[in-house]
Design a protein around this motif. Structure first.
Motif, short mmCIF file in Angstrom:
data_model
loop_
_atom_site.label_atom_id
_atom_site.label_comp_id
_atom_site.label_asym_id
_atom_site.label_seq_id
_atom_site.Cartn_x
_atom_site.Cartn_y
_atom_site.Cartn_z
N LEU A 57 -0.38 -6.93 9.22
CA LEU A 57 -1.04 -7.25 7.96
C LEU A 57 -0.78 -8.70 7.55
O LEU A 57 -1.71 -9.43 7.22
N PHE A 58 0.47 -9.12 7.59
CA PHE A 58 0.79 -10.46 7.13
C PHE A 58 0.29 -11.54 8.10
O PHE A 58 -0.02 -12.65 7.67
N SER A 59 0.15 -11.21 9.36
CA SER A 59 -0.50 -12.14 10.30
C SER A 59 -1.96 -12.33 9.90
O SER A 59 -2.47 -13.46 9.90
N ALA A 60 -2.62 -11.24 9.54
CA ALA A 60 -4.01 -11.33 9.09
C ALA A 60 -4.11 -12.11 7.78
O ALA A 60 -5.01 -12.94 7.61
N LEU A 61 -3.19 -11.87 6.86
CA LEU A 61 -3.20 -12.60 5.60
C LEU A 61 -3.01 -14.10 5.83
O LEU A 61 -3.67 -14.93 5.19
N GLU A 97 -3.10 -12.04 -5.31
CA GLU A 97 -2.35 -12.27 -6.55
C GLU A 97 -1.21 -11.28 -6.75
O GLU A 97 -0.33 -11.52 -7.57
N GLN A 98 -1.25 -10.14 -6.04
CA GLN A 98 -0.26 -9.10 -6.29
C GLN A 98 -0.18 -8.16 -5.10
O GLN A 98 -1.18 -7.85 -4.46
N PHE A 99 1.05 -7.67 -4.84
CA PHE A 99 1.29 -6.74 -3.73
C PHE A 99 2.20 -5.63 -4.25
O PHE A 99 3.27 -5.91 -4.81
N ARG A 111 13.31 -1.82 4.90
CA ARG A 111 13.92 -3.08 4.41
C ARG A 111 13.21 -4.30 4.99
O ARG A 111 12.99 -5.29 4.28
N TYR A 112 12.87 -4.25 6.26
CA TYR A 112 12.18 -5.38 6.88
C TYR A 112 10.80 -5.57 6.25
O TYR A 112 10.38 -6.71 5.98
N ALA A 113 10.09 -4.49 6.00
CA ALA A 113 8.78 -4.58 5.37
C ALA A 113 8.89 -5.19 3.97
O ALA A 113 8.10 -6.05 3.58
N VAL A 114 9.90 -4.76 3.22
CA VAL A 114 10.13 -5.33 1.89
C VAL A 114 10.43 -6.82 1.99
O VAL A 114 9.95 -7.62 1.18
N LYS A 115 11.20 -7.20 3.00
CA LYS A 115 11.52 -8.62 3.21
C LYS A 115 10.25 -9.43 3.47
O LYS A 115 10.08 -10.53 2.93
N LEU A 116 9.33 -8.89 4.26
CA LEU A 116 8.06 -9.57 4.52
C LEU A 116 7.27 -9.75 3.22
O LEU A 116 6.68 -10.81 2.99
N ASP A 121 8.50 -9.88 0.13
CA ASP A 121 9.22 -10.84 -0.69
C ASP A 121 8.98 -12.28 -0.22
O ASP A 121 8.75 -13.19 -1.02
N GLU A 122 9.01 -12.48 1.08
CA GLU A 122 8.86 -13.82 1.64
C GLU A 122 7.43 -14.35 1.55
O GLU A 122 7.22 -15.55 1.68
N TYR A 123 6.46 -13.49 1.30
CA TYR A 123 5.08 -13.94 1.20
C TYR A 123 4.82 -14.69 -0.11
O TYR A 123 3.83 -15.39 -0.24
#
Length: 187
Positions: free
Chosen positions: A69-73, A81-83, A115-120, A122-124
């Motif tokens: 997902l974040f690669s696509a983003l 604006e919000q996740f 936890r890793y998904a949450v980190k992704l 947060d870092e976005y």
């Protein structure tokens, strides 16, 4: 009009939350349920012009889903604006007891994936909300209690309805922005 993308629309909480948006003309909703969530290509056309993403993915492999997902983003760069992410109580070591999760064989791996998904997320660096419910059930189990990140909590039950209401209000009422909240019902 804000465009919402819901990932994992077959989740019971997602279904209830989606129905709450039906009469709200301020939002246009797209729901993804049966795609290859581990494939970046599954998201490319779907994330264009998206303002809000709800994730109800899991229980397992949400880390792999989010990498795609974040690669696509990153490629599309939508006006996000919000996740909002449905995770689980226990990812912050906040539970006062050891827990067995439904449909999860390896609890340690499961929590690490969450936890890793949450980190992704947060870092976005977009406003986010992480929902950490205890065991979810059809019936109401008492009054909803919100547990702030870092506070310990018991493992109990929370209704799909209450989790869906919180998820809805995060967007519509702008509640719990940039927070990770535990959700439990108590008598």
């Amino acid at each position: 009009m804000k465009k919402i993308l819901v990932l994992g629309g077959n989740n019971p909480v997602a279904k209830k939350m989606i129905s709450m948006f039906y009469d709200n003309a301020s939002y246009d909703m797209k729901v993804l349920s049966d795609v290859d969530f581990d494939n970046e290509g599954s998201y490319i056309d779907e994330v264009k012009d998206v303002n809000i993403i709800y994730s109800f993915l899991g229980p397992m492999d949400v880390d792999l889903n989010f990498e795609a997902l974040f690669s696509a983003l990153d490629e599309v760069k939508p006006p996000l604006e919000q996740f909002i992410m449905l995770s689980v109580a226990g990812i912050d070591n906040e539970l006062n007891e050891k827990v067995t999760y439904n449909n999860v064989d390896n609890v340690k791996e499961y929590l690490n994936e969450q936890r890793y998904a949450v980190k992704l997320v947060d870092e976005y660096e977009v406003p986010y909300t992480i929902l950490r419910p205890v065991a979810m059930t059809q019936q109401n189990n008492g009054k909803l209690k919100i547990i702030d990140e870092g506070e310990s909590m018991d493992y109990g039950k929370v209704s799909f309805d209450n989790v869906a209401n919180v998820a809805y209000n995060v967007v519509v009422k702008k509640e719990f922005i940039n927070q990770s909240i535990g959700l439990i019902e108590e008598k």
